[in-house]
Design an enzyme around this catalytic site. Structure first.
Site, PDB file in Angstrom:
ATOM      1  N   ASN A 238       2.178   4.913   7.207  1.00 49.76           N
ATOM      2  CA  ASN A 238       1.760   3.632   6.645  1.00 49.76           C
ATOM      3  C   ASN A 238       2.613   2.456   7.118  1.00 49.76           C
ATOM      4  O   ASN A 238       2.170   1.309   7.055  1.00 49.76           O
ATOM      5  CB  ASN A 238       1.816   3.715   5.108  1.00 49.76           C
ATOM      6  CG  ASN A 238       1.592   2.381   4.442  1.00 49.76           C
ATOM      7  OD1 ASN A 238       0.464   1.893   4.341  1.00 49.76           O
ATOM      8  ND2 ASN A 238       2.677   1.750   3.982  1.00 49.76           N
TER       9      ASN A 238
ATOM     10  N   ALA B  73      -4.693  -3.881  18.866  1.00 52.27           N
ATOM     11  CA  ALA B  73      -4.502  -2.872  19.907  1.00 52.27           C
ATOM     12  C   ALA B  73      -3.751  -1.661  19.357  1.00 52.27           C
ATOM     13  O   ALA B  73      -4.090  -0.505  19.651  1.00 52.27           O
ATOM     14  CB  ALA B  73      -3.743  -3.482  21.082  1.00 52.27           C
TER      15      ALA B  73
ATOM     16  N   TYR C 199      -1.715  -6.420  17.039  1.00 55.72           N
ATOM     17  CA  TYR C 199      -1.945  -5.565  15.872  1.00 55.72           C
ATOM     18  C   TYR C 199      -3.218  -4.738  16.055  1.00 55.72           C
ATOM     19  O   TYR C 199      -3.233  -3.530  15.784  1.00 55.72           O
ATOM     20  CB  TYR C 199      -2.043  -6.450  14.630  1.00 55.72           C
ATOM     21  CG  TYR C 199      -2.193  -5.736  13.317  1.00 55.72           C
ATOM     22  CD1 TYR C 199      -1.094  -5.132  12.703  1.00 55.72           C
ATOM     23  CD2 TYR C 199      -3.414  -5.707  12.663  1.00 55.72           C
ATOM     24  CE1 TYR C 199      -1.224  -4.504  11.476  1.00 55.72           C
ATOM     25  CE2 TYR C 199      -3.556  -5.083  11.430  1.00 55.72           C
ATOM     26  CZ  TYR C 199      -2.462  -4.487  10.843  1.00 55.72           C
ATOM     27  OH  TYR C 199      -2.598  -3.866   9.623  1.00 55.72           O
TER      28      TYR C 199
ATOM     29  N   SER D 164      14.282   3.649  10.045  1.00 56.59           N
ATOM     30  CA  SER D 164      13.162   2.970  10.692  1.00 56.59           C
ATOM     31  C   SER D 164      12.303   4.022  11.384  1.00 56.59           C
ATOM     32  O   SER D 164      12.836   4.949  12.014  1.00 56.59           O
ATOM     33  CB  SER D 164      13.667   1.960  11.722  1.00 56.59           C
ATOM     34  OG  SER D 164      12.597   1.519  12.551  1.00 56.59           O
TER      35      SER D 164
ATOM     36  N   LYS E 159      -3.556  -0.669  16.186  1.00 58.30           N
ATOM     37  CA  LYS E 159      -4.332   0.047  15.188  1.00 58.30           C
ATOM     38  C   LYS E 159      -5.461   0.872  15.810  1.00 58.30           C
ATOM     39  O   LYS E 159      -5.828   1.934  15.294  1.00 58.30           O
ATOM     40  CB  LYS E 159      -4.899  -0.938  14.163  1.00 58.30           C
ATOM     41  CG  LYS E 159      -3.835  -1.538  13.248  1.00 58.30           C
ATOM     42  CD  LYS E 159      -3.010  -0.455  12.558  1.00 58.30           C
ATOM     43  CE  LYS E 159      -2.131  -1.003  11.464  1.00 58.30           C
ATOM     44  NZ  LYS E 159      -1.306   0.053  10.828  1.00 58.30           N
TER      45      LYS E 159
ATOM     46  N   LEU F  89       0.809  -1.210   0.000  1.00 56.86           N
ATOM     47  CA  LEU F  89       0.000   0.000   0.000  1.00 56.86           C
ATOM     48  C   LEU F  89       0.845   1.265   0.000  1.00 56.86           C
ATOM     49  O   LEU F  89       0.520   2.239  -0.683  1.00 56.86           O
ATOM     50  CB  LEU F  89      -0.927   0.004   1.222  1.00 56.86           C
ATOM     51  CG  LEU F  89      -2.224  -0.787   1.093  1.00 56.86           C
ATOM     52  CD1 LEU F  89      -2.921  -0.875   2.456  1.00 56.86           C
ATOM     53  CD2 LEU F  89      -3.158  -0.124   0.077  1.00 56.86           C
TER      54      LEU F  89
ATOM     55  N   ASP G  48      11.272   3.652   3.817  1.00 61.40           N
ATOM     56  CA  ASP G  48      11.100   2.254   4.197  1.00 61.40           C
ATOM     57  C   ASP G  48      12.462   1.679   4.539  1.00 61.40           C
ATOM     58  O   ASP G  48      13.492   2.208   4.112  1.00 61.40           O
ATOM     59  CB  ASP G  48      10.467   1.429   3.070  1.00 61.40           C
ATOM     60  CG  ASP G  48       9.617   0.272   3.594  1.00 61.40           C
ATOM     61  OD1 ASP G  48       9.843  -0.141   4.753  1.00 61.40           O
ATOM     62  OD2 ASP G  48       8.746  -0.209   2.855  1.00 61.40           O
TER      63      ASP G  48
END
Length: 302
Positions: free
Chosen positions: A95, A162, A160, A68, A164, A19, A38
């Protein structure tokens, strides 16, 4: 209205593939100068540098940065390099993300901590670094990447989910704090067939869940005419908004205020209509105080 980003500068994290890569390419195609961020992936995998080169090949402007998002010094360096090159930062797309799926029984504290560090602290570091430049410019558009795993739950993704859902909470408060400086912040809850979903959906669904089908929603959320404090679901070309509502509730008089009374009244407490959509945390406090005052007044007049 033709949605364009001419003259705007955007940072997209986790943009080496999936994405993030599509977001970066789409922003560039609509006129933005893009910082592609990235970490380096496995040998042979697409990288942020590849995405930046592709943007340039297509006639756009882009640079890459390999920090990072969990490294605040690296993130600050990315922001400083962006400001040195283009003098502004208008858009941030948080993202970057990873998965460490396990059932809760098998999950370790490290599994939880790592996901929170990348998703929540990563978004914090990036947003914190661009906040002052955006305030100074009196303009900013920020997108958090949430998930239906946080909004609705998913087996094996308690860490994941939690993380988000935490990003929704971060969005809600930053919406209030950024409003006076024209900083608008939204959350995208995408569903797309990327390496995170590999092997988890049937081939027919994978063909529909393209990364490209999500990007129009993201671009709207970070555009000049964007809303703020919106959770936009996007996938397979479908778009929907998730709202957080609260039932009207009831008031229980002090002398009757027991756990049994709450249990007995729970059907009425949970009755959804008419529901309230609070603009901030104080909205709930005000509604409860008003209800309590009204109940006291009614008893006094009885």
């Amino acid at each position: 209205m033709t949605l364009r980003f001419d003259g705007r500068v955007a940072i997209v994290t986790g943009a080496g593939n999936g994405l993030g890569r599509e977001h970066a390419l789409a922003l560039a195609a609509h006129g933005a100068k893009v910082v592609v961020n990235d970490l380096a992936g496995p040998s042979g995998a697409l990288t942020a540098e590849d995405t930046a080169k592709e943007i340039v090949r297509r006639g756009g402007e882009a640079i890459f940065h390999g920090t990072s998002v969990t490294d605040p010094d690296g993130v600050q360096d990315m922001v400083e390099q962006t400001l040195a090159k283009w003098g502004q930062i208008d858009v941030l797309v948080n993202n970057a993300g990873i998965l460490r799926d396990k059932s809760f029984a098998k999950m370790t504290a490290d599994d939880m901590r790592l996901i929170l560090d990348v998703h929540v602290m990563g978004a914090f570091h990036c947003t914190k670094a661009v906040w002052a430049p955006m305030k100074d410019a009196n303009y900013g558009r920020i997108a958090m990447t949430s998930s239906v795993s946080g909004l609705y739950g998913n087996f094996g993704q308690s860490n994941y989910g939690a993380a988000k859902m935490a990003l929704v909470g971060l969005m809600n408060s930053l919406h209030i704090e950024g409003k006076k400086n024209n900083i608008r912040i939204n959350a995208l809850a995408p569903t797309a067939y990327t390496n995170m979903l590999e092997g988890l959906v049937e081939p027919e669904a994978a063909e529909l869940l393209t990364t490209e089908s999500v990007c129009p929603g993201l671009l709207f959320l970070v555009s000049e005419h964007a809303p703020s404090k919106v959770i936009l679901g996007a996938g397979a070309g479908c778009f929907a908004v998730t709202h957080i509502y609260e039932t009207p509730g009831i008031h229980i008089p002090e002398n009757d205020r027991t756990p049994d009374a709450v249990a007995e009244a729970f059907d009425r407490i949970s009755q959804p209509e008419p529901a309230h959509k609070h603009s901030d945390a104080y909205g709930q406090t005000q509604s409860f105080v008003a209800m309590a005052k009204g109940a006291a007044s009614a008893r006094a007049q009885a």
